[in-house]
Design an enzyme around this catalytic site. Structure first.
Site, PDB file in Angstrom:
ATOM      1  N   ASP A  36      44.579  42.143  49.302  1.00  0.00           N
ATOM      2  CA  ASP A  36      44.387  43.583  48.927  1.00  0.00           C
ATOM      3  C   ASP A  36      45.207  44.565  49.882  1.00  0.00           C
ATOM      4  O   ASP A  36      45.508  44.062  50.719  1.00  0.00           O
ATOM      5  CB  ASP A  36      43.288  44.003  48.448  1.00  0.00           C
ATOM      6  CG  ASP A  36      42.132  44.107  49.848  1.00  0.00           C
ATOM      7  OD1 ASP A  36      42.594  44.054  50.739  1.00  0.00           O
ATOM      8  OD2 ASP A  36      40.911  44.357  49.700  1.00  0.00           O
TER       9      ASP A  36
ATOM     10  N   LYS B 239      46.102  38.642  42.473  1.00  0.00           N
ATOM     11  CA  LYS B 239      44.932  38.926  43.474  1.00  0.00           C
ATOM     12  C   LYS B 239      43.454  38.624  42.717  1.00  0.00           C
ATOM     13  O   LYS B 239      42.906  37.873  43.225  1.00  0.00           O
ATOM     14  CB  LYS B 239      44.940  40.369  43.798  1.00  0.00           C
ATOM     15  CG  LYS B 239      43.856  40.613  44.976  1.00  0.00           C
ATOM     16  CD  LYS B 239      43.132  41.848  45.046  1.00  0.00           C
ATOM     17  CE  LYS B 239      41.819  41.746  45.391  1.00  0.00           C
ATOM     18  NZ  LYS B 239      40.956  43.009  45.067  1.00  0.00           N
TER      19      LYS B 239
END
Length: 224
Positions: free
Chosen positions: A146, A128
């Site tokens: 997320d 991420k």
């Protein structure tokens, strides 16, 4: 005779999300204060399990210590930790910042690599974080997911993914590649303002209720 209320088809939900988020957030400023790829990389690393607002309060003092890999590598880890303590997980984050700074000097001429695989090898940098840097520092199409984007995508019927990796694949398949970078931020902004973890359960906010007007019960989402 009343017409039965129907939920939107997936194609209609995708179009609604694109249209409404563009209306609400035509501009998408990057939430983390930074001045170059290195300071963005460090800020994103600090944002793990911490709010962007808190990171932005902490980083000015960190940049006073050092705002580039060469200077940061000279700062003792405990000094970095002292400054970033309000962000949480400070022992691990301080060590990661120190180590990745040294690696950038030794292996990348002090520059943040413009390469997803290379970024993911750096200490403290997961998929991420690497995706955010590729998208926001270098402008490459990426769709960082997320836990909150994962939750909203489920509420909006865009994924049934059990984890963020599957949700990222589903969102990339549904939305045009040229929209990914902006849309990622638009979903974050909408989630913070209207579809929060506790404020909406899939039956409250405008997008949830427009996508699923016939939904009677809260949407149970799978944790990332």
């Amino acid at each position: 005779m009343e017409t039965a209320v129907r939920n939107l088809l997936k194609k209609e939900r995708v179009e609604l999300v694109l249209k409404r988020l563009e209306e609400l957030y035509p501009e998408t400023p990057i939430p983390l204060d930074h001045k170059d790829p290195y300071t963005l990389l460090v800020a994103v690393l600090l944002s793990a399990q911490c709010t962007d607002e808190r990171v932005n309060l902490v980083t000015p003092a960190l940049w006073e210590l050092a705002d580039n890999p060469a200077d940061m590598a000279k700062i003792p880890v405990d000094e970095i930790q002292r400054v970033i303590r309000p962000c949480g997980l400070s022992p691990q984050k301080a060590k990661a910042i120190s180590n990745l700074s040294q690696i950038l000097i030794n292996e990348y001429h002090g520059q943040v690599p413009e390469n997803m695989a290379a970024l993911e090898t750096l200490p403290g940098v997961g998929h991420k974080t690497a995706s955010v840097v590729m998208a926001q520092a270098f402008g490459h199409p990426a769709f960082p997911v997320d836990t909150h984007i994962h939750r909203l995508a489920q509420r909006w019927g865009l994924t049934s993914g059990k984890n963020v990796a599957q949700t990222e694949k589903d969102l990339k398949r549904l939305f045009p590649r040229e929209k990914w970078n902006k849309l990622h931020l638009q979903i974050i902004f909408y989630g913070r303002e209207y579809c929060t973890a506790r404020g909406c359960d899939g039956t409250v906010c405008e997008i949830c209720t427009t996508c699923y007007p016939a939904r009677k019960n809260p949407k149970k989402t799978k944790k990332a």
